[in-house]
Design an enzyme around this catalytic site. Structure first.
Site, mmCIF file in Angstrom:
data_model
loop_
_atom_site.group_PDB
_atom_site.id
_atom_site.type_symbol
_atom_site.label_atom_id
_atom_site.label_comp_id
_atom_site.label_asym_id
_atom_site.label_seq_id
_atom_site.Cartn_x
_atom_site.Cartn_y
_atom_site.Cartn_z
ATOM 1 N N ASP A 1 3.549 -4.616 -5.503
ATOM 2 C CA ASP A 1 3.957 -5.950 -5.032
ATOM 3 C C ASP A 1 5.483 -6.037 -4.916
ATOM 4 O O ASP A 1 6.016 -6.546 -3.931
ATOM 5 C CB ASP A 1 3.479 -7.033 -6.014
ATOM 6 C CG ASP A 1 1.981 -7.347 -5.856
ATOM 7 O OD1 ASP A 1 1.386 -6.928 -4.848
ATOM 8 O OD2 ASP A 1 1.428 -8.023 -6.750
ATOM 9 N N GLU B 1 0.834 -1.212 0.000
ATOM 10 C CA GLU B 1 0.000 0.000 0.000
ATOM 11 C C GLU B 1 0.864 1.256 0.000
ATOM 12 O O GLU B 1 0.549 2.231 -0.684
ATOM 13 C CB GLU B 1 -0.961 -0.003 1.195
ATOM 14 C CG GLU B 1 -1.966 -1.161 1.207
ATOM 15 C CD GLU B 1 -2.777 -1.315 -0.068
ATOM 16 O OE1 GLU B 1 -2.925 -0.332 -0.816
ATOM 17 O OE2 GLU B 1 -3.243 -2.436 -0.342
#
Ligand SMILES: [Zn+2]
Length: 694
Positions: free
Chosen positions: A595, A531
């Site tokens: 990611d 995030e």
């Protein structure tokens, strides 16, 4: 034109939880496990599951098979799902625990709030009443549409429908933060009006898409016939709906382009909007929804509104009325009497998602209550399921991750000191929200009947609509949440510049404080890092620390950044979830960047934490080093099974890569993985052409 709390509002989710965009034909779920019509408590998912590992696989060749092989073999897709992974395991458990609360509140409520959500849930569970009512709940809405005499009256009726019921007609009206001045809440209109998952479903000329369109046409015919249209009229009317939606699809901006904030932002006066789209009576629309008077608004995609103008000019009044009527039915079809529910299931779940059987009513009603009254049910849910200690532990983890990202930025060889200073400023401005809101939403004006669920859904739509409208011209509420507490997901919101972790995800398999740090950093740590990295991906990096779209890069640094992004685009373009079907590296770029950044940052934070505790990454627990445990815990988050058809459509529409590539795509870019598992340079998980952005 559903009010767009989550439409113009932009947020990067950890994953797409409602696979409304997945599709499968003629699929029979690969499972003989009967899905549960009777509520039973699912087992809590395991953190670091050694039994899930396929020890016959070589981690350096296919880490996903190694880490998830046995889990995938032992967890076929249940009949009421179209994909099944670790997220689903936890979501199903959270849903069951929420159901227990709702069921109690429906029979013996103790508080006013419990009475409200208990009534909502009870109304939803009352299928006898839904069957008795048939399409009666729709008749007042049909009457308004039938009474239209002139195309100029469509806008006023659209306003009436938008503020009364979940529809999705023509466009989405909403309220959003101004992307050039994030302290302001402005009105916006955004492309919409479609029913199929993406514009490509209307426009692509191939047998697969043609078949979907044929089945969609059959669905429209089936629900129109339920309203007593003849075969002939229903067939002609379905043609009108498809023609109108296809014309709107042609005017819509493609999904990949919408990643660029500039493609979503065109502030203009109301007079300018009138000039762009004179066929729609905008003054009547804004008066009808009681929008506060403003000088300007954001017209997300001007070309779309030109297309809408053309549609209104080209189509007959009768065709436009059928389009409105179909959207009114479709908005609540899943909750009407059995024949409507069956038709809706057949197309949206079975044809589009490959789901073999209808989801049990108690599950659907629990989810519907969470959607409508999430911060009411969430208050009780977190008391039972989210200990205060978990919030404190999370705060420590977030602080460790923030520090690691700061060090990562400082160490970047390709970024100049000036840009690093700006990146640091953005990172310092990050805010975080953990678990649940400090201040809960006020539902006192949300009326619930207990006797008519469609009416309750309409009240919910009207309540949300007014909630959004009420923001116009007011200061931004920094404490507002975009997800309900039991949700198993997380998000970064660029205009808010904040990271958000609902209580629902702060549990196994992501998080268990009785476990060693490697396991928690590989799970929830990577989620936090993911995030945070969204603030610096292809999209997030266009916003500054205040949430405004503003360049803060030197040109040279931006060119270097783009070169690194291009490496990732090419890498993920090469991945084939199904032979012959490739991922779209541009569509998935932000998620892939997040990611890849997440695993590095969490790794750095783990090293610091172990050093503080006098431990080493090489220490062994149960035969695995801490380094190996970190990567195994990470990989196992993404264990999943999905149908071939789901994979095909997700490759086209989901900004997230499938689990297999969220694992293998990431570890192959991170040399610490190869070292941890003793891989050799040149093996598939330790290639020579690895990419790195952050
Ligand atoms: Zn994400």
């Amino acid at each position: 034109m559903r009010i767009a709390h989550s439409a113009p509002r932009l947020a990067c989710f950890l994953l797409l939880l409602t696979p409304g965009i997945v599709l499968a034909q003629n699929f029979v779920a690969a499972s003989d496990t009967p899905s549960s019509q009777t509520p039973t408590e699912p087992k809590a998912p395991k953190v670091f599951d050694a039994d899930a590992i396929d020890k016959t696989a070589n981690p350096c060749v296919d880490f996903y098979q190694y880490v998830c092989g046995n889990w995938r073999k032992n967890n076929p897709i249940p009949g009421d799902q179209s994909r099944w992974g670790r997220f689903n395991e936890l979501s199903e458990r959270n849903r069951y625990l929420l159901y227990v609360d709702l069921n109690k509140a429906a029979t013996s409520p103790h508080t006013a709030l419990q009475r409200k959500y208990g009534n909502f849930f009870a109304a939803c569970m009352n299928t006898d009443l839904a069957n008795q009512l048939g399409d009666k709940p729709l008749l007042p809405l049909f009457a308004r549409i039938d009474a239209i005499q002139d195309k100029k009256e469509i806008a006023a009726v659209a306003a009436y429908l938008d503020s009364k019921t979940p529809t999705g007609i023509f466009f989405r009206f909403g309220v959003e933060q101004d992307q050039k001045d994030s302290s302001k809440q402005i009105e916006s209109v955004y492309q919409g009006g479609l029913t199929l998952p993406d514009r490509d479903y209307y426009l692509e000329d191939n047998p697969h898409m043609q078949e979907i369109r044929d089945k969609y046409r059959a669905y429209i015919v089936s629900v129109l016939k339920l309203t007593d249209e003849t075969d002939e009229t229903a067939a002609a009317d379905a043609g009108h709906v498809l023609e109108i939606e296809t014309a709107l699809a042609k005017g819509a901006t493609p999904r990949v382009e919408l990643r660029d904030p500039d493609k979503r932002y065109h502030v203009m006066t109301f007079a300018e909007l009138d000039q762009l789209d004179p066929g729609f009576n905008w003054a009547a629309y804004f008066a009808g929804v009681k929008a506060p008077k403003q000088d300007t608004l954001n017209v997300g995609q001007p070309d779309f509104f030109k297309a809408e103008n053309q549609v209104i000019a080209d189509q007959s009044l009768e065709a436009l009325k059928v389009y409105l009527k179909f959207h009114v039915i479709n908005g609540v079809a899943a909750w009407l009497s059995q024949p409507y529910e069956d038709a809706s299931f057949e197309f949206f779940q079975k044809t589009l998602q490959g789901q073999a059987e209808q989801t049990a009513r108690w599950k659907r009603c629990t989810a519907a209550t969470d959607r409508a009254l999430g911060e009411a049910v969430g208050q009780d849910w977190v008391k039972e399921n989210f200990p205060p200690q978990a919030k404190q532990n999370m705060e420590q983890l977030v602080a460790a991750l923030k520090k690691a990202l700061g060090e990562d930025i400082q160490a970047l060889p390709w970024m100049s000191a000036d840009t690093k200073t700006e990146a640091e400023a953005k990172l310092a401005a990050f805010r975080q929200k953990i678990g649940y809101p400090d201040k809960w939403r006020d539902y006192s004006k949300f009326r619930v009947t207990r006797t008519d669920f469609v009416e309750d859904l309409d009240h919910s739509a009207a309540f949300e609509f007014n909630y959004e409208l009420n923001k116009v011209g007011k200061p931004v509420d920094e404490k507002e949440w975009g997800m309900t507490p039991p949700t198993v997901n997380a998000y970064y919101d660029p205009p808010m510049n904040d990271i958000n972790f609902p209580a629902g995800i702060l549990q196994p398999p992501f998080y268990d404080f009785s476990k060693d740090p490697a396991v928690n950093f590989g799970g929830i740590g990577v989620v936090i890092g993911h995030e945070m990295t969204h603030g610096f991906d292809d999209e997030g990096s266009k916003y500054d620390g205040q949430g405004n779209v503003k360049p803060w890069w030197t040109d040279a640094d931006h060119a270097a950044f783009q070169k690194r992004l291009d490496c990732e685009i090419n890498e993920y373009n090469s991945f084939e979830p199904v032979p012959g079907v490739h991922l779209n590296g541009k569509l998935t770029l932000g998620e892939n960047t997040a990611d890849n950044g997440g695993i590095r940052i969490a790794w750095q934070a783990l090293l610091s934490t172990l050093a503080q505790q006098g431990k080493s990454i090489d220490d062994k627990i149960d035969g695995y080093s801490e380094a190996q445990r970190y990567f195994i815990a990470f990989g196992q988050i993404w264990c999943e099974n999905r149908t071939e058809q789901v994979s095909r459509v997700a490759a086209k529409t989901d900004p997230h890569s499938p689990g297999m590539f969220r694992v293998n795509g990431v570890v192959r870019n991170f040399d610490e993985f190869g070292k941890a598992f003793g891989c050799h340079q040149g093996q598939p998980m330790m290639p020579d052409d690895a990419c790195r952005v952050w």
